[in-house]
Scaffold this motif. Structure first.
Motif, short mmCIF file in Angstrom:
data_model
loop_
_atom_site.label_atom_id
_atom_site.label_comp_id
_atom_site.label_asym_id
_atom_site.label_seq_id
_atom_site.Cartn_x
_atom_site.Cartn_y
_atom_site.Cartn_z
N LEU A 110 0.70 -8.66 3.99
CA LEU A 110 0.62 -10.06 3.56
C LEU A 110 -0.83 -10.46 3.33
CD1 LEU A 110 2.70 -12.23 3.13
CD2 LEU A 110 2.55 -12.84 5.55
N ARG A 111 -1.02 -11.31 2.32
CA ARG A 111 -2.36 -11.85 2.04
C ARG A 111 -2.25 -13.36 1.94
NH1 ARG A 111 -3.52 -7.76 3.46
NH2 ARG A 111 -4.58 -6.01 2.48
N GLU B 18 3.96 0.19 2.22
CA GLU B 18 3.97 -0.76 3.34
C GLU B 18 3.64 -2.12 2.75
OE1 GLU B 18 1.16 -0.17 6.56
OE2 GLU B 18 1.82 -2.01 7.56
N GLU C 211 -9.05 8.21 4.50
CA GLU C 211 -10.09 7.80 3.54
C GLU C 211 -10.74 9.00 2.85
OE1 GLU C 211 -12.81 5.17 5.52
OE2 GLU C 211 -11.31 3.59 5.73
N GLN D 152 0.86 -1.18 0.00
CA GLN D 152 0.00 0.00 0.00
C GLN D 152 0.90 1.24 0.00
OE1 GLN D 152 -2.48 0.73 3.45
NE2 GLN D 152 -4.10 1.59 2.15
N PHE E 248 -7.03 4.42 1.92
CA PHE E 248 -7.82 4.08 0.73
C PHE E 248 -8.01 5.28 -0.20
CE2 PHE E 248 -10.23 0.46 3.12
CZ PHE E 248 -9.04 -0.25 3.19
N PRO F 242 -4.47 -1.61 -0.66
CA PRO F 242 -3.34 -2.52 -0.85
C PRO F 242 -3.50 -3.27 -2.17
CG PRO F 242 -4.20 -2.70 1.36
CD PRO F 242 -5.16 -1.85 0.60
N PRO G 37 -5.15 -10.85 7.27
CA PRO G 37 -3.99 -10.85 8.17
C PRO G 37 -4.37 -10.61 9.63
CG PRO G 37 -3.93 -8.99 6.65
CD PRO G 37 -5.04 -9.86 6.20
N ASP G 38 -5.46 -9.85 9.83
CA ASP G 38 -5.90 -9.62 11.21
C ASP G 38 -6.17 -10.95 11.92
OD1 ASP G 38 -5.78 -6.94 11.14
OD2 ASP G 38 -7.85 -6.65 10.47
N ASN H 76 6.21 -5.13 8.34
CA ASN H 76 5.69 -5.35 9.70
C ASN H 76 6.45 -6.50 10.36
OD1 ASN H 76 3.18 -3.55 9.91
ND2 ASN H 76 2.93 -4.57 7.92
N GLU I 37 -2.27 6.68 9.14
CA GLU I 37 -2.87 5.51 8.47
C GLU I 37 -4.37 5.72 8.30
OE1 GLU I 37 -0.56 1.54 9.83
OE2 GLU I 37 -2.06 2.31 11.22
N ASP J 202 3.99 1.21 15.04
CA ASP J 202 2.72 1.06 14.32
C ASP J 202 1.55 1.27 15.27
OD1 ASP J 202 1.17 0.51 12.18
OD2 ASP J 202 1.83 -1.57 11.91
N ASP J 203 0.43 1.68 14.71
CA ASP J 203 -0.82 1.84 15.49
C ASP J 203 -0.56 2.69 16.73
OD1 ASP J 203 -1.73 0.05 13.61
OD2 ASP J 203 -1.57 -1.68 14.93
N LYS K 219 -5.32 4.14 12.48
CA LYS K 219 -6.43 4.62 11.65
C LYS K 219 -7.65 5.05 12.46
CE LYS K 219 -7.39 -0.11 10.05
NZ LYS K 219 -6.06 -0.73 10.11
P1 C2E Z 1 -1.32 -2.50 9.91
O1 C2E Z 1 0.13 -2.77 9.96
O2 C2E Z 1 -1.85 -1.41 10.75
O3 C2E Z 1 -1.68 -2.31 8.39
C1 C2E Z 1 -2.57 -1.37 7.92
C2 C2E Z 1 -3.90 -1.98 7.73
O4 C2E Z 1 -4.83 -0.94 7.48
C3 C2E Z 1 -3.95 -2.89 6.50
O5 C2E Z 1 -4.87 -3.91 6.79
C4 C2E Z 1 -4.56 -1.99 5.46
O6 C2E Z 1 -5.24 -2.69 4.42
C5 C2E Z 1 -5.51 -1.21 6.27
N1 C2E Z 1 -5.82 0.07 5.66
C6 C2E Z 1 -5.02 0.82 4.89
N2 C2E Z 1 -5.65 1.96 4.51
C7 C2E Z 1 -6.89 1.90 5.07
C8 C2E Z 1 -8.02 2.80 5.04
O7 C2E Z 1 -8.02 3.87 4.44
N3 C2E Z 1 -9.09 2.42 5.75
C9 C2E Z 1 -9.14 1.27 6.44
N4 C2E Z 1 -10.24 0.93 7.12
N5 C2E Z 1 -8.08 0.40 6.48
C10 C2E Z 1 -6.97 0.73 5.80
P2 C2E Z 1 -4.51 -5.35 6.50
O8 C2E Z 1 -3.71 -5.47 5.28
O9 C2E Z 1 -5.79 -6.12 6.61
O10 C2E Z 1 -3.56 -5.74 7.69
C11 C2E Z 1 -4.03 -5.81 8.97
C12 C2E Z 1 -2.90 -5.98 9.93
O11 C2E Z 1 -2.26 -7.24 9.77
C13 C2E Z 1 -1.78 -4.99 9.72
O12 C2E Z 1 -2.13 -3.80 10.32
C14 C2E Z 1 -0.63 -5.67 10.41
O13 C2E Z 1 -0.69 -5.48 11.80
C15 C2E Z 1 -0.91 -7.10 10.10
N6 C2E Z 1 -0.07 -7.51 8.98
C16 C2E Z 1 -0.33 -7.45 7.65
N7 C2E Z 1 0.71 -7.95 6.95
C17 C2E Z 1 1.65 -8.30 7.87
C18 C2E Z 1 2.96 -8.86 7.81
O14 C2E Z 1 3.53 -9.12 6.73
N8 C2E Z 1 3.63 -9.09 8.99
C19 C2E Z 1 3.05 -8.77 10.18
N9 C2E Z 1 3.75 -9.04 11.29
N10 C2E Z 1 1.84 -8.25 10.29
C20 C2E Z 1 1.15 -8.00 9.15
#
Ligand code: C2E
Ligand code: CA
Ligand code: CA
Length: 530
Positions: free
Chosen positions: A304-305, A301, A477, A287, A496, A501, A316-317, A358, A474, A417-418, A441
């Motif tokens: 992973l999917r 950033e 929108e 993204q 977004f 992503p 990923p959540d 991450n 983060e 993060d966060d 976010k």
């Molecule tokens: P994160 O690191 O906080 O990643 C950002 C998340 O926010 C991503 O969700 C992304 O799709 C989402 N996001 C981005 N822009 C927006 C927006 O405008 N609105 C909303 N509602 N969401 C947005 P995603 O991809 O589902 O990932 C969720 C979490 O999973 C990530 O939060 C991170 O903590 C974890 N994650 C994802 N990939 C990896 C990875 O490769 N390794 C690790 N350790 N954690 C990962």
């Protein structure tokens, strides 16, 4: 979207089903094997019983044949002279009740009654005969109609003269014809067309039940047959099943338990992730990070999917927390690093271009992250700027701060993060000395509302500026959120509004097409599952 709870429940349900099926099949198999072997045992005992009866009667009848040679020379001699010898001979042959001498078709001397004068054909129409005969018959004159077994030996060439030996039938009935319940309920000795059972009843025919198991064997030495009957072997074996049940249940439970232990790793999420890694089910998305002022892309950033063919897309959540729980986050992150390096050509080579990865705090333990970075990232000498995003604030306590220091020295940027969602974020700012703070976010979403979070957003921004830490917002929108953040000095925006992503392979095209104002690229997670 699948929930973690549901996925784990699915695994558990599958595991329970597999173990139950195994356990029940074991129970059924054990009972079937028990049933078949019991049936065989019953059959074997029947065969053994009958052949033992035939052998025994053979042994009873054989001495009569030898006794004949002693008695036959006495035929014709006066009874007074030979009676003593006859008695002696009858006593020697313990299975013989009496011996009689027949001359010209008349029984004239008996070991039991002495002198007689009885035409033999009167009580036994088949006698005298020119052939030796074994007869099962009802004896009228001697035993008041009781059954007798008679052995007739004629003098060679003289059908009217011979010896009759009357066998001790009580002995036979007691020795051979006693039923062996529950397998053998009736035993019959058949000689000619007469049948004798253990109650010493003489019958002309054998009567069996419809489902009876009948087994018979004829002697090869004498003209008799032993017939046994009893409940059907199947019915009999079925009756023994209840007694086999407890052992079968214990055995099947044991098998179920072993299967439970054996499937612990095979049918678990751990195995599923390992399998997914090995078969390339994980895919890297990215993204873009947007420069708030210039509106161009200054980094990405990596996210992973997991396209799991058995469960569908897993967010990923869900799988990240599970991977952390099952100690699989390190191999997953290693995979992300390797794949990112493999796709470096997709990204601009500008030295300041951020590539955010991450990383879970557990990866910092034991120098593992540094080892992986040396092996995968630094060995590839990428031009881009690596940013490590720390996601797991709760376990920062276990972090190796020496390694954090080393990472700083190697030029890796640390991002928290966060930011703002953890309980002790502020104290860690000092310890980790991060270069980047990522505003969660939820705070971005609060912009423009009266929520407390909106105030917190402003405080975080002020704090970061005071500490000279780069800020990334983060979840941007809306353009209102973007303007607010820009106005308050947040320089990097992600959300977004700019791009969802997208698969790494789509990024170069997105980059080429995206020129401010922001593109509305739709690269969100693929079909979601409920
Ligand atoms: P994160 O690191 O906080 O990643 C950002 C998340 O926010 C991503 O969700 C992304 O799709 C989402 N996001 C981005 N822009 C927006 C927006 O405008 N609105 C909303 N509602 N969401 C947005 P995603 O991809 O589902 O990932 C969720 C979490 O999973 C990530 O939060 C991170 O903590 C974890 N994650 C994802 N990939 C990896 C990875 O490769 N390794 C690790 N350790 N954690 C990962
Ligand atoms: Ca992140
Ligand atoms: Ca985040």
């Amino acid at each position: 979207m699948q929930t973690a709870h549901r996925i784990i429940k699915n695994y558990r349900r599958k595991r329970i089903i597999v173990c139950l099926v195994l356990s029940l099949s074991t129970l059924v198999c054990t009972l079937i094997i028990g049933f078949i072997s019991q049936r065989n045992v019953n059959h074997q005992s029947t065969v053994a019983f009958v052949s033992h009866a035939v052998d025994t009667l053979d042994k009873i009848l054989q001495p009569l044949e030898t006794g004949r040679d002693v008695v036959q020379p006495l035929i014709g001699l006066p009874c007074v002279e030979v009676n003593f010898l006859l008695r002696k001979q009858a006593a020697t042959l313990q299975t013989v009740r009496s011996i009689g001498l027949i001359k010209d078709g008349v029984l004239y001397c008996s070991s039991m009654f002495g002198n007689r004068d009885l035409p033999i054909s009167q009580f036994q129409p088949q006698l005298p005969s020119s052939q030796p005969l074994l007869l099962l018959t009802a004896d009228q004159p001697f035993l008041q109609g009781n059954p007798v077994l008679i052995q007739w030996y004629p003098l060679p060439g003289k059908s009217e003269d011979g010896v009759i030996e009357i066998v001790n039938i009580e002995l036979i009935a007691r020795l051979l014809l006693e039923p062996q319940l529950p397998i053998i309920s009736d035993v019959n000795l058949t000689v000619g067309d007469k049948h004798l059972n253990h109650e010493r009843q003489l019958t002309d025919s054998l009567v069996f039940g419809d489902d009876d198991n009948i087994y018979q064997q004829a002697s090869i030495n004498f003209p008799f047959t032993i017939t046994v009957n009893g409940p059907g072997l199947t019915a009999l074996a079925l009756k023994t099943l209840p007694s086999q049940l407890p052992l079968a249940v214990i055995f099947s439970m044991l098998v179920g338990y072993i299967a439970w232990l054996a499937t612990a790793s095979r049918m678990s999420f751990t195995r599923e992730i390992n399998f997914g890694l090995a078969s390339g089910e994980f895919e890297l998305f990215c993204q873009p990070l947007i420069d708030a002022k210039k509106q161009d892309c200054i980094g990405v950033e990596i996210l992973l999917r997991w396209n799991n063919p058995r469960q569908g897309w897993i967010a990923p959540d869900i799988f990240i927390p599970l991977a952390e729980e099952h100690n699989l986050i390190v191999p997953l992150t290693r995979y992300v690093l390797i794949e990112t390096v493999r796709h470096l050509a997709m990204f601009p080579t500008a030295p300041g271009f951020h590539i955010g990865i991450n990383v879970a705090a557990s990866h910092f333990r034991g120098g593992e992250l540094l080892h992986d970075l040396n092996r995968v990232w630094f060995s590839a000498e990428p031009a881009q700027q690596l940013v490590i995003e720390l996601t797991e604030r709760d376990t920062l306590m276990e972090m190796d701060f020496n390694m954090v220091e080393e990472l700083h020295q190697k030029g890796v940027k640390l991002a928290i993060d966060d930011f703002g969602t953890g309980s002790s974020s502020l104290s860690w700012l000092e310890k980790l000395n991060p270069e980047v703070l990522k505003i969660d976010k939820s705070f971005t979403a609060a912009i423009g509302t009266d929520a407390v979070n909106s105030t917190v957003t402003d405080i975080i921004i002020a704090l970061a500026q005071r500490l000279d830490i780069e800020l990334v917002a983060e979840g941007v929108e809306t353009s209102d959120q973007a303007s607010h953040l820009r106005l308050h000095g947040v320089n990097i925006l992600q959300g977004f509004l700019y791009a969802r992503p997208m698969p790494l392979r789509d990024f170069p095209q997105w980059l080429a097409e995206s020129s401010p104002p922001p593109a509305s690229h739709n690269g969100d997670m693929m079909p979601s599952i409920s």
